[in-house]
Design an enzyme around this catalytic site. Structure first.
Site, PDB file in Angstrom:
ATOM      1  N   CYS A  33       0.831  -1.206   0.000  1.00  0.00           N
ATOM      2  CA  CYS A  33       0.000   0.000   0.000  1.00  0.00           C
ATOM      3  C   CYS A  33       0.865   1.254   0.000  1.00  0.00           C
ATOM      4  O   CYS A  33       1.594   1.513   0.967  1.00  0.00           O
ATOM      5  CB  CYS A  33      -0.905  -0.062   1.237  1.00  0.00           C
ATOM      6  N   CYS A  36       0.234   3.685   2.885  1.00  0.00           N
ATOM      7  CA  CYS A  36       0.747   3.094   4.130  1.00  0.00           C
ATOM      8  C   CYS A  36       2.237   3.392   4.277  1.00  0.00           C
ATOM      9  O   CYS A  36       2.712   3.718   5.373  1.00  0.00           O
ATOM     10  CB  CYS A  36       0.547   1.580   4.141  1.00  0.00           C
TER      11      CYS A  36
END
Length: 114
Positions: A33, A36
């Site tokens: 991600c 993230c």
């Protein structure tokens, strides 16, 4: 403080149990991600501004069995950051955020825990 890695086996103790003693902030993320990977160094850096007695920063990788934790809390996207006090979710935010946003999130939830 670097985030304490948790998983499905120790989640109840390290997140829910510990939240009866201090604010626990859980970062639910995934290695693949992009947002993230942007948020992780920001949240880790901001956490260094606080005393470990005030709050505990935890992190769980949303993969395999750990996805059950994401499902339990209705996580629909990554990263999702959840604040816990007394075993209960009290706040959350999604996606990458600025250091100021993260600091305000922590401060607001520390105020709820005092």
């Amino acid at each position: 403080m670097a985030a304490l890695e948790v998983d499905i086996d120790n989640f109840d103790t390290l997140v829910l149990g510990e939240s009866h003693h201090r604010l626990v902030v859980l970062d639910i993320s995934a290695q693949w991600c992009g947002p993230c990977n942007i948020l992780e160094p920001i949240i880790n850096s901001v956490s260094l501004e606080y005393d470990e007695k005030q709050f505990l920063l935890t992190k769980i990788e949303a993969e395999d069995e750990n996805m059950k934790i994401a499902g339990r809390y209705g996580v629909r996207g990554f990263p999702t950051v959840i604040a816990f006090i007394n075993g209960q979710e009290v706040d959350r935010f999604h996606s990458a955020q600025t250091a100021n946003f993260v600091r305000e999130f922590i401060d607001d939830n520390l105020d709820k825990n005092s």
